[in-house]
Scaffold this motif. Structure first.
Motif, PDB file in Angstrom:
ATOM      1  N   LYS A 166       0.861  -1.006   0.216  1.00 10.46           N
ATOM      2  CA  LYS A 166      -0.047  -0.227   0.012  1.00 10.46           C
ATOM      3  C   LYS A 166       0.846   1.196   0.102  1.00 10.46           C
ATOM      4  O   LYS A 166       1.891   1.261   0.689  1.00 10.46           O
ATOM      5  N   ASN A 167       0.565   2.314  -0.848  1.00  7.55           N
ATOM      6  CA  ASN A 167       1.350   3.390  -1.101  1.00  7.55           C
ATOM      7  C   ASN A 167       0.464   4.309   0.083  1.00  7.55           C
ATOM      8  O   ASN A 167      -0.625   4.849  -0.387  1.00  7.55           O
ATOM      9  N   GLU A 168       1.078   4.594   0.986  1.00  3.64           N
ATOM     10  CA  GLU A 168       0.591   5.600   2.198  1.00  3.64           C
ATOM     11  C   GLU A 168       0.165   6.860   1.864  1.00  3.64           C
ATOM     12  O   GLU A 168      -0.900   7.645   2.120  1.00  3.64           O
ATOM     13  N   SER A 169       1.004   7.576   0.854  1.00  6.14           N
ATOM     14  CA  SER A 169       0.751   8.982   0.604  1.00  6.14           C
ATOM     15  C   SER A 169      -0.311   9.132  -0.767  1.00  6.14           C
ATOM     16  O   SER A 169      -1.174   9.871  -0.450  1.00  6.14           O
ATOM     17  N   SER A 170      -0.458   8.086  -1.370  1.00  3.85           N
ATOM     18  CA  SER A 170      -1.532   7.879  -2.457  1.00  3.85           C
ATOM     19  C   SER A 170      -2.820   7.295  -1.825  1.00  3.85           C
ATOM     20  O   SER A 170      -3.797   7.755  -2.710  1.00  3.85           O
ATOM     21  N   GLY A 171      -2.754   6.468  -1.246  1.00  6.76           N
ATOM     22  CA  GLY A 171      -3.730   5.502  -0.679  1.00  6.76           C
ATOM     23  C   GLY A 171      -3.777   4.614  -1.687  1.00  6.76           C
ATOM     24  O   GLY A 171      -4.847   3.571  -1.291  1.00  6.76           O
ATOM     25  N   GLY A 172      -3.225   4.376  -2.794  1.00  7.05           N
ATOM     26  CA  GLY A 172      -3.267   3.300  -3.736  1.00  7.05           C
ATOM     27  C   GLY A 172      -2.413   2.062  -3.268  1.00  7.05           C
ATOM     28  O   GLY A 172      -1.702   2.136  -2.248  1.00  7.05           O
ATOM     29  N   THR A 173      -1.986   1.256  -4.351  1.00 10.20           N
ATOM     30  CA  THR A 173      -1.190   0.182  -4.232  1.00 10.20           C
ATOM     31  C   THR A 173      -0.107   0.280  -5.188  1.00 10.20           C
ATOM     32  O   THR A 173       0.081   0.789  -6.146  1.00 10.20           O
ATOM     33  N   GLN A 174       1.159  -0.299  -4.649  1.00 10.53           N
ATOM     34  CA  GLN A 174       2.293  -0.343  -5.461  1.00 10.53           C
ATOM     35  C   GLN A 174       2.648  -1.990  -5.740  1.00 10.53           C
ATOM     36  O   GLN A 174       2.626  -2.638  -5.077  1.00 10.53           O
ATOM     37  N   VAL A 175       2.645  -2.145  -7.041  1.00 10.60           N
ATOM     38  CA  VAL A 175       3.260  -3.442  -7.477  1.00 10.60           C
ATOM     39  C   VAL A 175       4.547  -3.644  -7.948  1.00 10.60           C
ATOM     40  O   VAL A 175       4.798  -2.633  -9.010  1.00 10.60           O
ATOM     41  N   ILE A 176       5.460  -4.525  -7.334  1.00 10.66           N
ATOM     42  CA  ILE A 176       6.696  -4.626  -7.980  1.00 10.66           C
ATOM     43  C   ILE A 176       6.534  -6.161  -8.549  1.00 10.66           C
ATOM     44  O   ILE A 176       6.565  -7.047  -7.961  1.00 10.66           O
ATOM     45  N   LYS A 177       6.656  -6.178 -10.182  1.00 11.43           N
ATOM     46  CA  LYS A 177       6.594  -7.446 -10.755  1.00 11.43           C
ATOM     47  C   LYS A 177       7.876  -8.471 -10.363  1.00 11.43           C
ATOM     48  O   LYS A 177       8.944  -7.964 -10.157  1.00 11.43           O
TER      49      LYS A 177
END
Length: 251
Positions: A166-177
């Motif tokens: 979870k990206n705390e600043s944007s509220g979205g999610t970060q995916v590392i393939k």
């Protein structure tokens, strides 16, 4: 195990419960030591809680000597995988007015040998020896083709999972393939044709995830399949249909 249905109901209930587990709980066969001082067969004997039924089937198929003497890689289907497929066979027998089988020896040896051979490969291969597979991008990561001891082509590959945070600043999610945990898969090619219009949307394999990999007895490598997501033979109805059509043996 001579009477295979004493615990069938409990096993099927356990399978249902494990099927509801979260992804991070995918290991369902306990903790295993990487090195084992004994043959592959000796290892199976050391875990009757997982492989009692499997050992009987291997003996009927006359494949036990292979696991005792040859250098092989074995993708071991735990007992619940076999019991699921045998349960379907008994349903077919019941619908046709025949008695259910109560011993694995009632299924003809050639049927056991055909389907068990799908899990055994000559040589020693640990997970790092296999190529990457991505079922959503097979053009780039297709795994590899390996012949089992019956000479049939199987696909084997390692799935590199993504790391999702979870990206705390944007509220979205970060995916590392491909940065997450790696899981070995044994895959069986479809034996039926897929309509051309669906070929780009369907994985051309029936996949069997490995729960515990790289157990290394003295004569090979053992990978234990995840029993909650696999039925013996890859298609339980295929095993049941063949055993049914050839006819079961008397008790």
């Amino acid at each position: 195990m001579k009477n295979i249905f004493k615990y069938t109901f409990l096993v099927l209930m356990a399978v249902s419960l494990f099927s509801a587990c979260k992804k991070e709980d995918y290991i369902d066969t306990g903790i295993h030591e990487a090195k084992f001082n004994g043959t592959i067969w000796n290892y199976l004997e050391s875990r009757p809680d997982l492989f009692d039924t499997l050992m009987v089937a291997l003996k009927v198929a006359k494949l036990d000597d292979v696991l005792k003497n040859d250098d092989v890689t074995f993708f071991a289907p735990p007992d619940p995988c076999i019991l699921k497929s045998v349960w379907i066979l008994n349903q077919q027998l019941f619908r046709s007015g025949q008695d259910s089988i109560t011993k694995l020896e009632q299924v003809r040896p050639e049927v056991w040998r055909k389907y068990l051979s799908r899990y055994i490969f000559k040589g020693k291969y640990v997970a790092k020896d296999y190529r990457q597979i991505d079922t959503l991008n097979l053009a780039a990561f297709s795994g590899g083709v390996y012949k089992n001891i019956a000479g049939d082509d199987m696909n084997i590959g390692v799935l590199y999972n993504d790391v999702i945070s979870k990206n705390e600043s944007s509220g979205g999610t970060q995916v590392i393939k491909y940065a997450g945990y790696r899981q070995l898969y044994l895959n069986f090619p479809y034996t039926f044709s897929v309509p051309e219009e669906l070929q780009d949307f369907l994985v051309p394999y029936i996949t069997a995830p490995v729960a515990t990999s790289d157990i290394q007895p003295t004569n090979g490598v053992l990978h234990v399949l995840q029993f909650s997501k696999h039925s013996f033979g890859f298609q339980s109805y295929s095993f049941a249909n063949e055993a049914f059509l050839l006819g079961v043996l008397p008790k």
